[in-house]
Enzyme design. Structure first.
Site, PDB file in Angstrom:
ATOM      1  N   HIS A  62      -1.093  -6.238   2.124  1.00 11.00           N
ATOM      2  CA  HIS A  62      -0.015  -5.533   2.807  1.00 11.00           C
ATOM      3  C   HIS A  62       0.956  -6.491   3.477  1.00 11.00           C
ATOM      4  O   HIS A  62       1.830  -6.046   4.231  1.00 11.00           O
ATOM      5  CB  HIS A  62      -0.575  -4.552   3.840  1.00 11.00           C
ATOM      6  CG  HIS A  62      -1.297  -3.399   3.222  1.00 11.00           C
ATOM      7  ND1 HIS A  62      -2.098  -2.539   3.937  1.00 11.00           N
ATOM      8  CD2 HIS A  62      -1.332  -2.952   1.940  1.00 11.00           C
ATOM      9  CE1 HIS A  62      -2.601  -1.626   3.127  1.00 11.00           C
ATOM     10  NE2 HIS A  62      -2.161  -1.863   1.910  1.00 11.00           N
ATOM     11  N   CYS A  72      11.911 -16.298   0.275  1.00  8.17           N
ATOM     12  CA  CYS A  72      13.194 -16.291  -0.426  1.00  8.17           C
ATOM     13  C   CYS A  72      12.910 -15.908  -1.873  1.00  8.17           C
ATOM     14  O   CYS A  72      12.291 -16.678  -2.610  1.00  8.17           O
ATOM     15  CB  CYS A  72      13.880 -17.653  -0.344  1.00  8.17           C
ATOM     16  SG  CYS A  72      15.427 -17.739  -1.292  1.00  8.17           S
ATOM     17  N   CYS A  87      14.789 -18.147  -4.838  1.00  4.64           N
ATOM     18  CA  CYS A  87      14.245 -19.424  -5.292  1.00  4.64           C
ATOM     19  C   CYS A  87      13.132 -19.171  -6.304  1.00  4.64           C
ATOM     20  O   CYS A  87      12.364 -18.218  -6.188  1.00  4.64           O
ATOM     21  CB  CYS A  87      13.692 -20.222  -4.108  1.00  4.64           C
ATOM     22  SG  CYS A  87      14.944 -20.832  -2.968  1.00  4.64           S
ATOM     23  N   CYS A 121      17.859 -18.853   3.559  1.00  4.67           N
ATOM     24  CA  CYS A 121      17.011 -19.893   2.994  1.00  4.67           C
ATOM     25  C   CYS A 121      17.634 -21.259   3.233  1.00  4.67           C
ATOM     26  O   CYS A 121      18.862 -21.427   3.097  1.00  4.67           O
ATOM     27  CB  CYS A 121      16.804 -19.631   1.496  1.00  4.67           C
ATOM     28  SG  CYS A 121      15.837 -20.893   0.641  1.00  4.67           S
ATOM     29  N   SER A 163     -12.805  -1.259   7.615  1.00  6.09           N
ATOM     30  CA  SER A 163     -11.786  -0.586   6.819  1.00  6.09           C
ATOM     31  C   SER A 163     -12.233   0.825   6.493  1.00  6.09           C
ATOM     32  O   SER A 163     -13.402   1.059   6.138  1.00  6.09           O
ATOM     33  CB  SER A 163     -11.515  -1.358   5.518  1.00  6.09           C
ATOM     34  OG  SER A 163     -10.619  -0.634   4.687  1.00  6.09           O
ATOM     35  N   LEU A 208     -17.486   2.190  11.755  1.00  3.32           N
ATOM     36  CA  LEU A 208     -17.981   3.212  12.667  1.00  3.32           C
ATOM     37  C   LEU A 208     -17.754   4.620  12.135  1.00  3.32           C
ATOM     38  O   LEU A 208     -18.443   5.550  12.546  1.00  3.32           O
ATOM     39  CB  LEU A 208     -17.300   3.070  14.035  1.00  3.32           C
ATOM     40  CG  LEU A 208     -17.671   1.829  14.850  1.00  3.32           C
ATOM     41  CD1 LEU A 208     -16.790   1.721  16.083  1.00  3.32           C
ATOM     42  CD2 LEU A 208     -19.131   1.884  15.279  1.00  3.32           C
TER      43      LEU A 208
END
Length: 524
Positions: free
Chosen positions: A189, A197, A200, A227, A271, A300
């Site tokens: 993510h 950039c 490039c 950049c 997760s 949990l």
């Protein structure tokens, strides 16, 4: 006549629609009435209400099913912790699985960063939970967050060569700051400290000391900075809902895919897996069940992968990892701000870029000298520490005559071989005598003296990780010494060692899947 026929047709349609709406309203009213009656105890119900329940048995059944589903969803959101003795037993089983693993892959979520005062999303006090309840999420300064015990435990597993890859859904960048190399990390993510950039080729990354997402949003990723090489607008690396992440770094889908194929144990920490479950290749779902990697979950709350897990541990990540590392006999290193790679590799803002952000900058440790951030010595011998230099000097470069003069074995050790018809002992019995008796006239070159010592690409990685190549985002974007040095090397047509060259981006990676396989038609 035609107009009259059309009016009759329209009136019939109106009456039919009104009748359907009326039936629907009556059914909704019946549902509400039955639900209110079912909330009462049997002793409090009147005879009329009991008759209504008997006459609407199908409605009663559907109301009960909806109520059970509502309770099931509510129970899944609750956080449950195992009893101490059960938790200890499960941690022993998890430690045994990790010790037997040949390739361990770890999938992490927001639950491992809650100890760093970063809220999760779907927890009882998570960001989305509070928004759904109409509560304020509060102010959270992510610049104060540091790697937690779980982050450092994963770093210890990496140093022990047990951990092979980490797939993280977090954008806080704490895995990278804990010391795990970027080649072994897939931040699917994005990373809030990394901007790139795209103009490039290959993509150019800038690791910053502040949150670069101040001006960005969904489908709008420009950060307002340019950049240093091509002057194109830099973009953040965050992947929002509905977007596809196709950056080679920090997303690194190629590394995550390779690690999932090679893994025999997958450990999920903190997760909910409601997002990662949509990527079937991370779980090797195309394989038979007995050939899939063993799945262990620490969370949990309920996850959609609980039924597929070999073991589910209901506990906090820090407590579980502390117990597991104790059973493995591995020490968890403490986070040392002076050894945080972000302070040595981050690209500082230039004078005309100071106005592009108002975010809090990470406070640099006082032990970092400015010279270490901007200069690299010409020779490797001057850059290494005295301890490292003494260790390297222990490789002696004696000549052949010196080696033979120091050989203390008596000459009569060769006498038993005279009865065998051999003037000298075999080579495999006395390797020290081999150069003198079998190759007396050959000059052995002194390889240690002639071979030049390789120059490290990053002094920090050499001193702390013992790596000649840079393990993180090399800060050559604002270092004029490195740029001028690379230009000079190219002009003289000498060899340039490229470190961590980015992998070509995968086809159709990101949110909706790995991509279309060969032989399958593309969906429109």
């Amino acid at each position: 006549m035609e107009e009259a026929g059309n009016e009759k047709f329209l009136s019939r349609r109106r009456s039919a629609a009104l009748k359907a709406f009326k039936v629907k309203d009556e059914r909704v009213a019946t549902f509400k009435k039955v639900a209110a009656i079912l909330q009462k105890s049997e002793t409090d119900r009147t005879a009329e209400e009991t008759g209504i329940l008997l006459s609407c048995s199908d409605v009663v059944k559907e109301v009960n099913l909806r109520q059970e589903k509502r309770h099931r969803v509510k129970a899944r959101l609750e956080e449950v912790e195992d009893a101490p003795e059960i938790l200890e037993e499960k941690c022993i089983r998890l430690a045994a699985a990790i010790s037997r693993a040949t390739s361990l892959a770890v999938y992490t979520g927001a639950g491992i960063s809650t100890a760093a005062s970063i809220p999760d999303y779907r927890g009882t006090n998570g960001v989305w939970t509070r928004l759904q309840q109409g509560k304020d999420i509060g102010n959270h300064d992510l610049s104060q967050a540091e790697p937690t015990l779980t982050h450092m435990a994963l770093y210890a597993l990496y140093k022990a060569r047990v951990l092979k890859h980490v797939v993280s859904q977090n954008c806080d960048g704490l895995h990278l700051r804990s010391g795990i190399p970027r080649t072994l990390l897939s931040e699917v993510h994005g990373n809030m400290y990394v901007e790139v950039c795209r103009a490039c080729k290959p993509y150019r990354e800038y690791w910053r000391l502040f949150d670069v997402t101040e001006r960005t949003a969904r489908y709008s990723h420009g950060t307002g900075r340019l950049c240093h090489r091509c002057s194109s607008v830099l973009q953040d690396s965050i992947v929002h809902f509905g977007e596809r992440g196709n950056l080679p770094w920090p997303i690194n889908w190629n590394g995550a895919t390779r690690a999932a194929k090679q893994a025999d144990v997958i450990l999920c920490l903190g997760s909910s897996l409601k997002v990662l479950k949509k990527y079937p290749w991370l779980w090797q779902m195309d394989r038979p069940i007995h050939k899939r990697p063993s799945l262990y979950i620490v969370n949990l709350q309920w996850t959609p992968k609980d039924e597929n897990a070999v073991l589910k541990i209901n506990g906090k990540c820090d407590e579980v990892m502390k117990r597991v590392m104790t059973h493995l006999g591995l020490e968890i290193p403490r986070y040392n701000r002076a050894k945080d790679p972000i302070f040595f590799h981050a690209v500082r803002l230039r004078g005309n870029e100071q106005c592009t952000t108002s975010q809090t900058v990470l406070e640099e440790p006082p032990s970092i000298a400015p010279k270490e951030l901007t200069e690299i010595s010409d020779t490797f011998q001057e850059d290494i520490k005295p301890e490292t230099k003494e260790k390297e000097d222990c490789i002696t470069t004696r000549k052949l005559t010196e080696t033979m003069s120091s050989y203390s074995a008596p000459f009569f050790t060769a006498l038993p071989f005279l009865s065998m018809g051999l003037p000298f002992p075999p080579m495999y019995m006395c390797p020290q005598l081999t150069p003198l008796f079998y190759y007396p006239f050959i000059q052995i070159p002194d390889m240690a003296m002639n071979t030049p010592k390789p120059k490290p690409a990053c002094i920090f990685c050499m001193d702390n990780e013992g790596s000649i190549t840079c393990l993180y985002y090399q800060r050559d974007a604002d270092n004029p010494l490195i740029e001028s040095e690379s230009i000079q090397i190219e002009d003289t047509k000498t060899l340039v060692i490229e470190t961590d060259s980015p992998i070509a981006p995968p086809k159709n990676p990101g949110w909706f899947g790995k991509g279309y396989r060969k032989g399958m038609k593309r969906k429109r």
